[in-house]
Design a protein around this motif. Structure first.
Motif, PDB file in Angstrom:
ATOM      1  N   SER A 850       0.837  -1.201   0.000  1.00 26.33           N
ATOM      2  CA  SER A 850       0.000   0.000   0.000  1.00 26.33           C
ATOM      3  C   SER A 850       0.872   1.250   0.000  1.00 26.33           C
ATOM      4  O   SER A 850       1.869   1.337   0.732  1.00 26.33           O
ATOM      5  CB  SER A 850      -0.910  -0.003   1.229  1.00 26.33           C
ATOM      6  N   THR A 851       0.481   2.232  -0.822  1.00 27.74           N
ATOM      7  CA  THR A 851       1.231   3.503  -0.847  1.00 27.74           C
ATOM      8  C   THR A 851       1.110   4.235   0.480  1.00 27.74           C
ATOM      9  O   THR A 851       1.971   5.051   0.823  1.00 27.74           O
ATOM     10  CB  THR A 851       0.712   4.399  -1.986  1.00 27.74           C
ATOM     11  N   LEU A 852       0.058   3.931   1.221  1.00 33.52           N
ATOM     12  CA  LEU A 852      -0.140   4.588   2.510  1.00 33.52           C
ATOM     13  C   LEU A 852       0.993   4.253   3.480  1.00 33.52           C
ATOM     14  O   LEU A 852       1.347   5.066   4.342  1.00 33.52           O
ATOM     15  CB  LEU A 852      -1.478   4.141   3.112  1.00 33.52           C
ATOM     16  N   ALA A 853       1.569   3.064   3.331  1.00 35.11           N
ATOM     17  CA  ALA A 853       2.657   2.645   4.223  1.00 35.11           C
ATOM     18  C   ALA A 853       3.882   3.535   4.081  1.00 35.11           C
ATOM     19  O   ALA A 853       4.692   3.635   5.010  1.00 35.11           O
ATOM     20  CB  ALA A 853       3.031   1.193   3.939  1.00 35.11           C
ATOM     21  N   LEU A 854       4.014   4.234   2.921  1.00 38.62           N
ATOM     22  CA  LEU A 854       5.162   5.120   2.714  1.00 38.62           C
ATOM     23  C   LEU A 854       5.165   6.278   3.706  1.00 38.62           C
ATOM     24  O   LEU A 854       6.211   6.873   3.983  1.00 38.62           O
ATOM     25  CB  LEU A 854       5.172   5.650   1.281  1.00 38.62           C
ATOM     26  N   ASP A 855       3.990   6.591   4.238  1.00 38.35           N
ATOM     27  CA  ASP A 855       3.911   7.686   5.215  1.00 38.35           C
ATOM     28  C   ASP A 855       4.668   7.367   6.495  1.00 38.35           C
ATOM     29  O   ASP A 855       4.913   8.261   7.316  1.00 38.35           O
ATOM     30  CB  ASP A 855       2.442   7.961   5.569  1.00 38.35           C
ATOM     31  N   LEU A 856       5.041   6.105   6.666  1.00 37.12           N
ATOM     32  CA  LEU A 856       5.749   5.709   7.882  1.00 37.12           C
ATOM     33  C   LEU A 856       7.252   5.938   7.796  1.00 37.12           C
ATOM     34  O   LEU A 856       7.937   5.944   8.819  1.00 37.12           O
ATOM     35  CB  LEU A 856       5.500   4.221   8.174  1.00 37.12           C
ATOM     36  N   LEU A 857       7.780   6.132   6.603  1.00 40.98           N
ATOM     37  CA  LEU A 857       9.235   6.187   6.440  1.00 40.98           C
ATOM     38  C   LEU A 857       9.882   7.306   7.261  1.00 40.98           C
ATOM     39  O   LEU A 857      10.783   7.055   8.061  1.00 40.98           O
ATOM     40  CB  LEU A 857       9.595   6.350   4.958  1.00 40.98           C
ATOM     41  N   MET A 858       9.417   8.515   7.062  1.00 39.01           N
ATOM     42  CA  MET A 858      10.040   9.632   7.759  1.00 39.01           C
ATOM     43  C   MET A 858       9.839   9.575   9.275  1.00 39.01           C
ATOM     44  O   MET A 858      10.805   9.797  10.030  1.00 39.01           O
ATOM     45  CB  MET A 858       9.523  10.963   7.193  1.00 39.01           C
ATOM     46  N   PRO A 859       8.652   9.300   9.767  1.00 39.39           N
ATOM     47  CA  PRO A 859       8.507   9.197  11.225  1.00 39.39           C
ATOM     48  C   PRO A 859       9.418   8.140  11.841  1.00 39.39           C
ATOM     49  O   PRO A 859       9.997   8.365  12.910  1.00 39.39           O
ATOM     50  CB  PRO A 859       7.033   8.822  11.405  1.00 39.39           C
ATOM     51  N   LEU A 860       9.572   7.011  11.170  1.00 34.82           N
ATOM     52  CA  LEU A 860      10.445   5.961  11.700  1.00 34.82           C
ATOM     53  C   LEU A 860      11.902   6.386  11.670  1.00 34.82           C
ATOM     54  O   LEU A 860      12.658   6.139  12.621  1.00 34.82           O
ATOM     55  CB  LEU A 860      10.246   4.668  10.916  1.00 34.82           C
ATOM     56  N   LEU A 861      12.300   7.021  10.588  1.00 38.45           N
ATOM     57  CA  LEU A 861      13.685   7.484  10.490  1.00 38.45           C
ATOM     58  C   LEU A 861      13.988   8.523  11.563  1.00 38.45           C
ATOM     59  O   LEU A 861      15.041   8.493  12.211  1.00 38.45           O
ATOM     60  CB  LEU A 861      13.940   8.065   9.097  1.00 38.45           C
ATOM     61  N   ALA A 899       4.170  10.057  -9.249  1.00 41.92           N
ATOM     62  CA  ALA A 899       5.503   9.868  -8.686  1.00 41.92           C
ATOM     63  C   ALA A 899       5.996  11.077  -7.907  1.00 41.92           C
ATOM     64  O   ALA A 899       6.982  10.979  -7.166  1.00 41.92           O
ATOM     65  CB  ALA A 899       6.492   9.538  -9.805  1.00 41.92           C
ATOM     66  N   GLU A 900       5.334  12.232  -8.038  1.00 36.18           N
ATOM     67  CA  GLU A 900       5.836  13.450  -7.411  1.00 36.18           C
ATOM     68  C   GLU A 900       5.988  13.325  -5.896  1.00 36.18           C
ATOM     69  O   GLU A 900       7.033  13.700  -5.346  1.00 36.18           O
ATOM     70  CB  GLU A 900       4.901  14.622  -7.750  1.00 36.18           C
ATOM     71  N   PRO A 901       4.981  12.796  -5.180  1.00 33.05           N
ATOM     72  CA  PRO A 901       5.156  12.653  -3.727  1.00 33.05           C
ATOM     73  C   PRO A 901       6.318  11.721  -3.373  1.00 33.05           C
ATOM     74  O   PRO A 901       6.982  11.914  -2.344  1.00 33.05           O
ATOM     75  CB  PRO A 901       3.816  12.052  -3.272  1.00 33.05           C
ATOM     76  N   VAL A 902       6.591  10.743  -4.220  1.00 29.93           N
ATOM     77  CA  VAL A 902       7.688   9.824  -3.944  1.00 29.93           C
ATOM     78  C   VAL A 902       9.025  10.540  -4.094  1.00 29.93           C
ATOM     79  O   VAL A 902       9.958  10.332  -3.325  1.00 29.93           O
ATOM     80  CB  VAL A 902       7.612   8.596  -4.871  1.00 29.93           C
ATOM     81  N   SER A 924      19.192   2.691   8.172  1.00 30.06           N
ATOM     82  CA  SER A 924      17.755   2.833   7.940  1.00 30.06           C
ATOM     83  C   SER A 924      17.479   3.813   6.817  1.00 30.06           C
ATOM     84  O   SER A 924      16.596   3.579   5.972  1.00 30.06           O
ATOM     85  CB  SER A 924      17.056   3.307   9.223  1.00 30.06           C
ATOM     86  N   CYS A 925      18.231   4.921   6.771  1.00 34.30           N
ATOM     87  CA  CYS A 925      18.081   5.916   5.694  1.00 34.30           C
ATOM     88  C   CYS A 925      18.391   5.287   4.340  1.00 34.30           C
ATOM     89  O   CYS A 925      17.691   5.517   3.350  1.00 34.30           O
ATOM     90  CB  CYS A 925      18.991   7.112   5.944  1.00 34.30           C
ATOM     91  N   SER A 926      19.439   4.468   4.305  1.00 33.28           N
ATOM     92  CA  SER A 926      19.826   3.816   3.059  1.00 33.28           C
ATOM     93  C   SER A 926      18.738   2.856   2.593  1.00 33.28           C
ATOM     94  O   SER A 926      18.374   2.813   1.413  1.00 33.28           O
ATOM     95  CB  SER A 926      21.149   3.075   3.255  1.00 33.28           C
ATOM     96  N   GLN A 927      18.168   2.099   3.526  1.00 35.56           N
ATOM     97  CA  GLN A 927      17.094   1.148   3.182  1.00 35.56           C
ATOM     98  C   GLN A 927      15.864   1.880   2.650  1.00 35.56           C
ATOM     99  O   GLN A 927      15.260   1.467   1.650  1.00 35.56           O
ATOM    100  CB  GLN A 927      16.711   0.326   4.430  1.00 35.56           C
ATOM    101  N   ALA A 928      15.513   2.976   3.318  1.00 32.85           N
ATOM    102  CA  ALA A 928      14.345   3.750   2.886  1.00 32.85           C
ATOM    103  C   ALA A 928      14.579   4.366   1.514  1.00 32.85           C
ATOM    104  O   ALA A 928      13.687   4.359   0.644  1.00 32.85           O
ATOM    105  CB  ALA A 928      14.042   4.839   3.907  1.00 32.85           C
ATOM    106  N   SER A 929      15.784   4.875   1.284  1.00 33.07           N
ATOM    107  CA  SER A 929      16.103   5.508   0.013  1.00 33.07           C
ATOM    108  C   SER A 929      16.029   4.509  -1.143  1.00 33.07           C
ATOM    109  O   SER A 929      15.435   4.787  -2.186  1.00 33.07           O
ATOM    110  CB  SER A 929      17.503   6.132   0.079  1.00 33.07           C
ATOM    111  N   LEU A 930      16.613   3.338  -0.940  1.00 33.63           N
ATOM    112  CA  LEU A 930      16.603   2.326  -1.994  1.00 33.63           C
ATOM    113  C   LEU A 930      15.194   1.793  -2.255  1.00 33.63           C
ATOM    114  O   LEU A 930      14.854   1.450  -3.400  1.00 33.63           O
ATOM    115  CB  LEU A 930      17.541   1.175  -1.616  1.00 33.63           C
ATOM    116  N   LEU A 931      14.353   1.739  -1.229  1.00 30.48           N
ATOM    117  CA  LEU A 931      12.962   1.339  -1.437  1.00 30.48           C
ATOM    118  C   LEU A 931      12.260   2.346  -2.351  1.00 30.48           C
ATOM    119  O   LEU A 931      11.548   1.966  -3.296  1.00 30.48           O
ATOM    120  CB  LEU A 931      12.230   1.250  -0.093  1.00 30.48           C
ATOM    121  N   LEU A 932      12.487   3.634  -2.089  1.00 30.30           N
ATOM    122  CA  LEU A 932      11.861   4.676  -2.917  1.00 30.30           C
ATOM    123  C   LEU A 932      12.413   4.643  -4.344  1.00 30.30           C
ATOM    124  O   LEU A 932      11.684   4.892  -5.317  1.00 30.30           O
ATOM    125  CB  LEU A 932      12.098   6.044  -2.277  1.00 30.30           C
ATOM    126  N   VAL A 933      13.700   4.314  -4.457  1.00 34.05           N
ATOM    127  CA  VAL A 933      14.309   4.188  -5.796  1.00 34.05           C
ATOM    128  C   VAL A 933      13.615   3.073  -6.573  1.00 34.05           C
ATOM    129  O   VAL A 933      13.274   3.231  -7.762  1.00 34.05           O
ATOM    130  CB  VAL A 933      15.819   3.907  -5.665  1.00 34.05           C
TER     131      VAL A 933
END
Length: 987
Positions: A850-861, A899-902, A924-933
């Motif tokens: 779900s794209t909604l799960a992407l909202d968790l990336l920044m709070p977790l980081l 793709a703009e929000p991503v 964690s930042c590296s994992q999140a970045s590569l997921l978005l890539v």
């Protein structure tokens, strides 16, 4: 001159008169090796078979040598020579052998035995002892050879042997048991070889004539004769009722078996006085017990389930009769010696090892249990080791026969034992046993535990509360065992067994029996204290916590329990409900049960997908109602919210138009559960959240994120739980009194806390000095003394001073309370965040596409960087790693339309990577970045150059800005991904 005789020739003539082989055989008969002794005996006996036709002189010499060998001080010699003698006698005096012309006879052999076993002249004590043993072993060999029972042998020879044995038994009491054993075994030989019954009658007559009938040996011999020769003529006036095991002879039997024979009047012309005791205590059980117990195992009325007192036609005593009278009231009597109690423990072990289960269950008698617990309790007590052995015998029996756990627990904890057996004995016996109880055994144990809780057997309220606490702990152990032992998630066996435990706890947790209670035995005495009721409720919740985790139908047991409590409240069968509820609360609970009833109907016809939602609601409703029953004020409002959620998720189709709003309300309810300091409610929230994770909205997700972003402070707790009253009326003593924290949520360092403590102490001392009108010794040294003023203070001034001092100390106490409140608030928030992270981990596993799960990336980081609580930071990193791990293939990553929000999120992640933070944050930042890539490339493969530019910009910042602290691993991970991606694109 006489001819010269060579020495060697002389030696040859001498050895010609000595049988060297025979000498070797005699030597081997005394060898300690069994095989060598047996072989030597065989070789010796082979010399006296009829075909070898031995002479009378040879036979007499070998008999003399064998009888003399029995008197040897070497223990092995008695065994070897006895075997050889028995077989030699059988060969020499075989009925098939013609001895009419021989000078040898049975009487002659007995004369040889008497002569060789009689010590001559003045001998040492040891030599005399050896000869007594020689006589004993010789008699045994003669009897075992069966030569005495041949028709041509006069009966007098048998009676002569009997008289000599009984004389030896009376003369040397320490040999009495061995003498009795030989006679006892001879009765079996007489019966098995079908010899004339006159030999058995002679044995009984000799036993009585020698005054040994009422000894342990006499009991065994008489009982064996009764069993083997029921029709033979027994001596009269010995046992008034014909048998030592008659029910009316049990008192006499008790005296005999503990070696205190009752006095007997001597018969005219006979030395039939009181039988002497054996004289020397033997740490082994008398052989008579073997036969008596085996007899009791077979003949006891308990064998066929008959009640005590219903005896057979011969009125033989039952096992319970003998055990109670002879063992419990005899060997274990309070005045009994330690040696006799030792025998009692040996009997217990023997019974536990050999007796049928229904009889072994009867040996936990009053005196035994008292002695058993006393000896187990202290390591250095005389009988501690044998008591420990007895305990192990119980455990071994349970290990062999798991169903024996029921009588074992009842025996140890029942009326004759102690409910707090483990506490008294400082062992974990009951705890271990009860943790191995099967579902079938549990059904038998529950009524006993119910009685123990109701009547723990003590009047003191505190002692009763302690005992009930232990019993509640045992019940929790049972549930844990049942839950782990039953693999089937929806097992009916599990359902039935654990329900009985939970309902037992519920009965004492929520109800007080009324005066008209039908089951008087279950009315608690002393009454169950409120604190104990609370403890039972806590134990019940712990049981539910064990049961709901990872099961197919987690709501089945909680629903059954809460429904039963509700039914019992309405019927009054269990008594008065102890939780006071207003009419409004009762209405809310009644409405909740109506919904539960609907859910039960839906469950029967629901499809697999919908069933998980139904189970989730049943679990939520059941647990929330239990919270209401436990007095939680917030739980009532949660019932109303649940009703709204139910109508939107599972209600009528016309009501399902506000599913998003219902989902948000459900999330709030689950967060309320997760915030509680209870593993049970944490598991409940996880179970339910797992069923509805795919229906969580952005608002619901944000509610969880808000918890993570809240400060771990008192203010943060008040904000999160809307508890504005906490600490509002507490006066602060320190100067600043502020609880503001830095924006990143960090806590004060240890040095800052120490400075605060110092400041607080100084302020306290200043206020105290002001109240007293004094000063510290290191302050204002030139200040005038106030001694004269103190001396002139009147009563009113002193009273006013006391009031001022009291206020100062009160303020100090309030300050300490405030500090504790801050500490507690921090712990609460840390626990709450951990629970929310548990929920988010469930979410990313189920909803990673779900794209909604992407909202968790920044709070977790940001949480991994900002939180000073290592546990929280690590946990946030683990959740993010779990998220990226599930997004492996192209089908597992979120598919975006825009793709703009991503892109914006990727830049934000790169910006986050520039902050100074622990190494885990960089990973964690590296994992999140590569997921978005991956998401961007999957959306548009042509965007690779723009992604390279984003990484390039971050590299530029690393090179040019001191404020950029991005870690090298951030770029090495990117390089590795590029290598892997280029290979895939070229294929």
């Amino acid at each position: 001159m006489a001819p010269f005789m060579h020495p060697s020739r002389k030696r040859r003539r001498e050895t010609a008169n000595v049988d060297v082989k025979l000498v070797e055989i005699y030597e081997d008969l005394a060898n300690e090796n069994d095989e060598i002794r047996v072989k030597a005996a065989g070789e010796l006996v082979s010399r006296f078979t009829p075909d070898k036709n031995p002479t009378d002189e040879q036979i007499q010499k070998v008999l003399q040598r064998l009888f003399r060998g029995l008197c040897s001080g070497r223990k092995a010699a008695r065994i070897g020579f006895s075997i050889a003698l028995t077989e030699t006698l059988s060969q020499v005096f075989s009925p098939s052998r013609d001895l009419s012309s021989s000078s040898l006879s049975i009487p002659k052999a007995i004369e040889i035995w008497e002569a060789q076993s009689k010590p001559d002249g003045a001998v040492s004590g040891q030599e005399e002892r050896d000869h007594h043993f020689g006589r004993l072993f010789g008699a045994e060999a003669i009897i075992k050879s069966s030569v005495l029972f041949q028709s041509q042998v006069p009966l007098e020879e048998w009676t002569k042997i009997l008289s000599m044995l009984f004389d030896l038994a009376k003369k040397k009491p320490w040999l009495r048991e061995e003498c009795g054993w030989i006679i006892f075994c001879s009765l079996r030989d007489i019966q098995s070889h079908k010899f004339d019954v006159k030999y058995a009658e002679a044995a009984l007559n000799s036993l009585c004539d020698n005054g040994l009938a009422k000894t342990p040996e006499g009991v065994a011999i008489w009982t064996a004769a009764k069993d083997l020769f029921p029709t033979m003529k027994f001596p009269e006036n010995i046992w008034q009722h014909g048998s030592p095991l008659h029910v009316r002879e049990k008192a006499t039997l008790a005296k005999i078996m503990k070696e205190t024979s009752e006095s007997e009047e001597p018969e005219p012309g006979k030395e039939n006085g009181k039988a002497k005791n054996s004289g020397v205590w033997n740490p082994k059980l008398h052989f008579a017990w073997d036969f008596v117990l085996q007899k009791l195992y077979v003949q006891s009325p308990e064998q066929n389930g008959q009640s005590k007192g219903k005896h057979s036609k011969t009125s033989l005593a039952g096992f319970t009769d003998i055990w109670t009278e002879v063992v419990d009231n005899g060997l274990f009597a309070s005045a009994s010696s330690e040696e006799r109690k030792y025998w009692g423990f040996l009997l217990f072990v023997k019974t536990m090892n050999e007796a049928p289960a229904h009889l072994a269950a009867l040996v936990f008698t009053k005196n035994f249990m008292r002695c058993f617990m006393n000896q187990l309790a202290v390591d250095d007590r005389y009988l501690h080791r044998i008591a420990t052995r007895a305990l192990k015998s119980i455990q071994a029996r349970v290990g062999r026969e798991p169903e024996f756990v029921v009588p074992a627990i009842k025996g140890l904890m029942g009326p004759t034992g102690a409910v707090n057996f483990d506490h008294i004995t400082k062992t974990k016996t009951i705890e271990k046993m009860i943790s191995s109880v099967s579902a079938d055994s549990l059904k038998e144990i529950i009524p006993s535990i119910e009685s123990m809780i109701a009547r723990p057997g003590m009047e003191d309220a505190k002692a009763a509360a302690s005992t009930r606490l232990q019993l509640a702990g045992h019940l929790l152990s049972v549930v844990r065992t049942q839950a782990s032992a039953t693999n089937t998630a929806a097992s009916d066996e599990l359902q039935s067994s654990v329900e009985s435990v939970l309902l037992l706890l519920a009965r004492f947790a929520y109800f007080v029996p009324g005066e008209d209670n039908k089951r008087k035995e279950t009315v608690p005495e002393p009454p169950v204290a409120e604190a104990t009721q609370e403890l039972f409720r806590n134990r019940m919740m712990s049981c539910l916590n064990v049961l709901i985790g990872g099961r197919k139908n987690p709501a089945s047991v909680p629903y059954a329990v809460v429904r039963k409590i509700h039914d019992m409240d309405e019927s009054g069968e269990w008594g008065k409900f102890v939780i006071e509820m207003s009419e409004d609360i009762k209405e809310s609970v009644a409405s909740a049960f109506k919904t539960l009833k609907k859910l039960t109907h839906k469950e029967k016809r629901a499809e697999k997908k919908e069933n998980s939602s139904i189970q989730a609601f049943k679990l939520l409703y059941s647990m929330t109602i239990l919270q209401v029953y436990n007095g939680d004020a917030d739980a009532v409002s949660m019932l109303d919210e649940l009703k709204f959620c139910y109508s939107k998720f599972l209600g009528h189709k016309s009501e399902r138009d506000e599913a998003e709003e219902a989902s948000d309300a459900l999330v709030e309810i689950l967060l309320s559960f997760a915030s509680k300091q209870s593993q049970l409610f944490r598991r409940t929230s996880e179970q339910v959240f797992g069923a509805f994770a795919d229906q969580v909205t952005a608002t619901g997700l944000q509610s969880m994120i808000d918890v993570l972003e809240t400060k771990d402070t008192l203010a943060g707790q008040e904000e999160m739980f809307e508890n504005q009253e906490v600490g509002s009326d507490v006066e602060m003593v320190d100067a600043d009194g502020s609880d503001d924290e830095s924006d990143d949520g960090s806590e004060n360092s240890d040095s800052e806390e120490e400075e605060e403590d110092d400041g607080e102490l100084e302020a306290f001392e200043a206020k105290l000095a002001t109240a007293l009108g004094t000063h510290r010794a290191d302050k204002d040294l030139d200040a005038p003394s106030s001694d004269s003023e103190d001396a002139d203070m009147d009563d009113d001034e002193m009273e006013a001073l006391d009031g001022q001092i009291a206020k100062v100390f009160q303020a100090r106490n309030q300050a300490h309370n405030k500090k504790k409140e801050k500490k507690d608030a921090k712990e609460t928030m840390v626990n709450f965040k951990n629970r929310v992270l548990d929920l988010l981990e469930i979410y990313v596993k189920k909803c990673h596409t779900s794209t909604l799960a992407l909202d968790l990336l920044m709070p977790l980081l940001q949480l991994t960087r900002k939180s000073k609580v290592k546990q929280i930071a690590t946990r946030a990193g683990n959740v993010l790693r779990e998220y990226t791990k599930h997004c492996k293939g192209s089908a597992s990553i979120p598919a975006v339309e825009d793709a703009e929000p991503v892109w914006e999120l990727l830049k934000a992640v790169h910006q986050e990577a520039t902050h100074s933070a622990p190494a885990a944050h960089a990973a964690s930042c590296s994992q999140a970045s590569l997921l978005l890539v991956k998401i961007l490339v999957a959306h548009d493969k042509g965007c690779l150059s723009e992604i390279v530019d984003v990484y390039g910009e971050t590299r530029k910042k690393q090179l040019t800005s001191r404020k950029c602290h991005v870690q090298p691993s951030f770029f090495s991970d990117w390089n590795n991904w590029c290598v892997s991606a280029s290979k895939q694109m070229k294929e």
